[in-house]
Design a protein around this motif. Structure first.
Motif, PDB file in Angstrom:
ATOM      1  N   LEU A   1     -52.458  17.047  19.949  1.00 12.38           N
ATOM      2  CA  LEU A   1     -52.786  15.683  20.582  1.00 12.38           C
ATOM      3  C   LEU A   1     -51.868  14.473  19.646  1.00 12.38           C
ATOM      4  CD1 LEU A   1     -56.446  15.745  21.243  1.00 12.38           C
ATOM      5  CD2 LEU A   1     -54.663  15.827  23.042  1.00 12.38           C
ATOM      6  N   LEU A   2     -51.881  14.588  18.489  1.00 15.20           N
ATOM      7  CA  LEU A   2     -51.100  13.615  17.905  1.00 15.20           C
ATOM      8  C   LEU A   2     -49.636  13.917  17.621  1.00 15.20           C
ATOM      9  CD1 LEU A   2     -53.373  13.435  14.738  1.00 15.20           C
ATOM     10  CD2 LEU A   2     -52.984  11.433  16.388  1.00 15.20           C
ATOM     11  N   ALA A   3     -49.170  14.950  17.843  1.00 17.05           N
ATOM     12  CA  ALA A   3     -47.961  15.276  17.667  1.00 17.05           C
ATOM     13  C   ALA A   3     -46.977  15.571  18.749  1.00 17.05           C
ATOM     14  CB  ALA A   3     -47.970  16.599  16.420  1.00 17.05           C
ATOM     15  N   THR A   4     -47.643  15.869  19.736  1.00 15.26           N
ATOM     16  CA  THR A   4     -46.886  16.539  20.946  1.00 15.26           C
ATOM     17  C   THR A   4     -46.432  15.345  21.755  1.00 15.26           C
ATOM     18  OG1 THR A   4     -48.237  18.504  20.985  1.00 15.26           O
ATOM     19  CG2 THR A   4     -46.920  18.015  23.026  1.00 15.26           C
ATOM     20  N   PRO A   5     -44.977  15.272  21.954  1.00 16.57           N
ATOM     21  CA  PRO A   5     -44.730  13.919  22.913  1.00 16.57           C
ATOM     22  C   PRO A   5     -44.734  14.553  24.146  1.00 16.57           C
ATOM     23  CG  PRO A   5     -42.691  15.272  22.021  1.00 16.57           C
ATOM     24  CD  PRO A   5     -44.003  15.824  21.397  1.00 16.57           C
ATOM     25  N   GLY A   6     -45.093  13.436  25.148  1.00 18.13           N
ATOM     26  CA  GLY A   6     -45.182  13.484  26.430  1.00 18.13           C
ATOM     27  C   GLY A   6     -46.565  14.350  26.816  1.00 18.13           C
ATOM     28  N   ARG A   7     -46.517  15.130  27.818  1.00 23.60           N
ATOM     29  CA  ARG A   7     -47.691  15.858  28.342  1.00 23.60           C
ATOM     30  C   ARG A   7     -48.307  16.677  27.466  1.00 23.60           C
ATOM     31  NH1 ARG A   7     -50.252  16.735  33.199  1.00 23.60           N
ATOM     32  NH2 ARG A   7     -50.914  18.708  33.497  1.00 23.60           N
ATOM     33  N   LYS A   8     -49.597  16.452  27.092  1.00 24.03           N
ATOM     34  CA  LYS A   8     -50.089  17.353  26.547  1.00 24.03           C
ATOM     35  C   LYS A   8     -50.976  18.572  26.900  1.00 24.03           C
ATOM     36  CE  LYS A   8     -49.695  13.785  23.370  1.00 24.03           C
ATOM     37  NZ  LYS A   8     -48.900  12.658  23.930  1.00 24.03           N
ATOM     38  N   SER A   9     -50.311  19.597  27.391  1.00 23.82           N
ATOM     39  CA  SER A   9     -50.761  20.654  27.987  1.00 23.82           C
ATOM     40  C   SER A   9     -51.136  21.525  26.657  1.00 23.82           C
ATOM     41  CB  SER A   9     -49.845  21.307  28.814  1.00 23.82           C
ATOM     42  OG  SER A   9     -48.562  21.770  28.057  1.00 23.82           O
ATOM     43  N   VAL A  10     -51.982  22.696  26.740  1.00 24.59           N
ATOM     44  CA  VAL A  10     -52.342  23.295  25.656  1.00 24.59           C
ATOM     45  C   VAL A  10     -51.095  24.178  25.128  1.00 24.59           C
ATOM     46  CG1 VAL A  10     -54.467  23.515  25.838  1.00 24.59           C
ATOM     47  CG2 VAL A  10     -53.048  25.015  27.127  1.00 24.59           C
ATOM     48  N   ARG A  11     -50.229  24.570  26.258  1.00 26.23           N
ATOM     49  CA  ARG A  11     -48.911  25.258  25.885  1.00 26.23           C
ATOM     50  C   ARG A  11     -47.929  24.604  24.912  1.00 26.23           C
ATOM     51  NH1 ARG A  11     -43.894  25.309  27.763  1.00 26.23           N
ATOM     52  NH2 ARG A  11     -44.345  23.928  29.305  1.00 26.23           N
ATOM     53  N   ARG A  12     -47.698  23.130  25.591  1.00 25.13           N
ATOM     54  CA  ARG A  12     -46.799  22.476  24.810  1.00 25.13           C
ATOM     55  C   ARG A  12     -47.536  21.922  23.461  1.00 25.13           C
ATOM     56  NH1 ARG A  12     -45.248  17.817  26.018  1.00 25.13           N
ATOM     57  NH2 ARG A  12     -42.708  18.334  25.766  1.00 25.13           N
ATOM     58  N   MET A  13     -48.858  21.656  23.408  1.00 27.82           N
ATOM     59  CA  MET A  13     -49.327  21.321  22.017  1.00 27.82           C
ATOM     60  C   MET A  13     -49.134  22.591  21.090  1.00 27.82           C
ATOM     61  SD  MET A  13     -52.722  19.039  22.617  1.00 27.82           S
ATOM     62  CE  MET A  13     -53.589  20.176  23.615  1.00 27.82           C
ATOM     63  N   ALA A  14     -49.580  23.884  21.460  1.00 25.12           N
ATOM     64  CA  ALA A  14     -49.355  24.960  20.500  1.00 25.12           C
ATOM     65  C   ALA A  14     -47.846  25.179  20.369  1.00 25.12           C
ATOM     66  CB  ALA A  14     -49.581  26.215  21.518  1.00 25.12           C
ATOM     67  N   GLU A  15     -46.947  24.946  21.184  1.00 24.72           N
ATOM     68  CA  GLU A  15     -45.595  25.203  20.669  1.00 24.72           C
ATOM     69  C   GLU A  15     -44.977  24.039  19.714  1.00 24.72           C
ATOM     70  OE1 GLU A  15     -43.490  24.866  24.355  1.00 24.72           O
ATOM     71  OE2 GLU A  15     -43.805  27.006  24.734  1.00 24.72           O
ATOM     72  N   ALA A  16     -45.663  22.739  19.769  1.00 21.57           N
ATOM     73  CA  ALA A  16     -45.265  21.902  18.755  1.00 21.57           C
ATOM     74  C   ALA A  16     -45.913  21.861  17.548  1.00 21.57           C
ATOM     75  CB  ALA A  16     -45.930  20.388  19.556  1.00 21.57           C
ATOM     76  N   VAL A  17     -47.073  22.369  17.259  1.00 27.31           N
ATOM     77  CA  VAL A  17     -47.645  22.537  15.999  1.00 27.31           C
ATOM     78  C   VAL A  17     -47.980  23.900  15.325  1.00 27.31           C
ATOM     79  CG1 VAL A  17     -48.898  20.038  16.458  1.00 27.31           C
ATOM     80  CG2 VAL A  17     -50.055  22.296  16.848  1.00 27.31           C
TER      81      VAL A  17
END
Length: 428
Positions: free
Chosen positions: A45-61
């Protein structure tokens, strides 16, 4: 009762790692893997830009190929209750922050489709159109610097309280249909059960006459100070300062509404007050203000009244009243009341910020428990960001560090957690 002059205790920039923060909030979790995924979710939630979907959050961190499934399981299926985490979050915020008010505001969350819990068609005046959405209500610890969410309610139209829909989205049988006013009162009552939280006046827009009366009755009975924005047609209790006559046993102005009372009595000697405008500059305003009475509903069902005040800014050039407020804070000066009521717009703006940048609109699940857990995690990440100044830079975590959704007992691997290494945030 907290005064408006109080300020924040200061940001806690003294090396509070996300690992330590997670340990505090999720101390009730029995398993190490649950705490691990709580930290990864917060980090996402802190590091993912834009939409906070679980897929995008997982890929970001994280570099784990199964992280998105594990995050989905943690927020939707893992057996942890959000109330305990919200209690710890409120305590943590209160230890680093002085609230001038408890602000209660709605959040309209647009949705596609009709399968997510609580979704319904609703006309939104600000958008001037009907939208497909969830309606939530949040309570914030607020001061002039920040507005930090510590509790949420989800409005469930009656369709969602029917047995078949309950089972499908896992709404507990103990959760009935509640009107908006009941959510406002319920959030205040829940927060007031925290013995460690310093009480503060309640600031909210309660709208229609019937809802305003019910909120006032219950807040008065609970001993809560309040400043409530009300509709101009709010029917007031009779003005006892007016003489009673046989032809008007309730007084000559019985049945008068808020707008009429202010025009009749509030403009005779308007208050001149100095207040800060939206840009921070000082401005002098005229304020129409009159004493009034507010209703009280006691626990035994009997009704009585308490002293109150009705007030609104007055624009002499346009001869127009601004938003009308009613309060039981009769010992507050007008300047103090204006500072207090200004906090409502700040909380409303924070809801917009949470939707556009922090993820309250981004929950993809359909269940009632999943929605509450996501909103709790968003609230926690936002508070951590605001009170620590945590950067949105991240180092991806190795798959071996995140592990799988196994059932490791709490108490192992604590040294790794305390270091903050697993969460991957570059600490300030």
């Amino acid at each position: 009762m907290t005064t408006v002059g109080q300020t924040a205790r200061g940001r806690t920039r003294d090396a509070v790692s996300l690992a330590e923060f997670s340990e505090t909030l999720f101390a009730q979790l029995p398993r190490t893997d649950q705490l691990r995924w709580a930290r990864v979710y917060l980090q996402g939630l802190l590091a993912t830009p834009g939409r906070k979907s679980v897929r995008r959050m997982a890929e970001a961190v994280t570099l784990s190929p199964t992280a998105s499934q594990s995050l989905q399981q943690f927020v939707n299926m893992s057996p942890w209750h959000w109330d305990a985490t919200r209690q710890e979050l409120a305590r943590w915020i209160d230890s680093h922050f002085t609230a001038q008010a408890w602000t209660v505001v709605p959040a309209v969350l647009p949705k596609r489709g009709n399968h997510s819990v609580g979704v319904h068609q609703r006309f939104v005046p600000e958008l001037e159109r009907t939208v497909n959405c969830q309606l939530s209500v949040g309570i914030f610890l607020s001061n002039s610097s920040d507005h930090l969410p510590v509790g949420w309610r989800l409005h469930l139209p009656e369709r969602w309280t029917q047995e078949e829909e309950r089972r499908r989205v896992r709404v507990p049988g103990s959760v009935p249909f509640r009107p908006y006013w009941a959510h406002v009162v319920g959030l205040v009552e829940a927060l007031s059960t925290h013995s460690s939280i310093v009480p503060a006046p309640v600031v909210a827009d309660v709208g229609p006459t019937a809802e305003a009366r019910r909120v006032m009755e219950r807040l008065n009975a609970g001993g809560h100070g309040f400043a409530l924005a009300v509709a101009p047609d709010l029917r007031l209790l009779p003005d006892t300062s007016a003489p009673l006559t046989p032809s008007a046993p309730g007084g000559p102005h019985a049945g008068e509404n808020a707008f009429q009372r202010l025009l009749r009595s509030g403009l005779r000697h308007p208050h001149i007050a100095t207040t800060a405008g939206p840009d921070g500059s000082l401005r002098r305003v005229q304020v129409a203000s009159v004493p009034t009475r507010t209703p009280v509903l006691r626990a035994d069902g009997t009704r009585t009244v308490a002293d109150g005040r009705l007030f609104a800014e007055w624009d002499p050039a346009r001869r127009r009243l601004g938003r009308i407020w009613i309060t039981n804070l009769t010992h507050y000066r007008i300047e103090e009341l204006l500072k207090l009521t200004a906090l409502l717009q700040g909380a409303t703006d924070t809801v917009t910020t949470l939707g556009e940048h922090h993820g309250i609109r981004d929950f993809e699940g359909r269940s009632y428990p999943g929605w509450h857990r996501h909103m709790t995690l968003v609230s926690a990440a936002y508070a951590y960001h605001r009170l620590t100044g945590a950067p949105a830079a991240a180092v991806k975590v190795r798959a071996a560090d995140t592990g799988g959704p196994g059932r490791t007992a709490r108490g192992t691997g604590r040294a790794g957690r305390a270091s903050g290494h697993l969460v991957g945030l570059r600490q300030p």
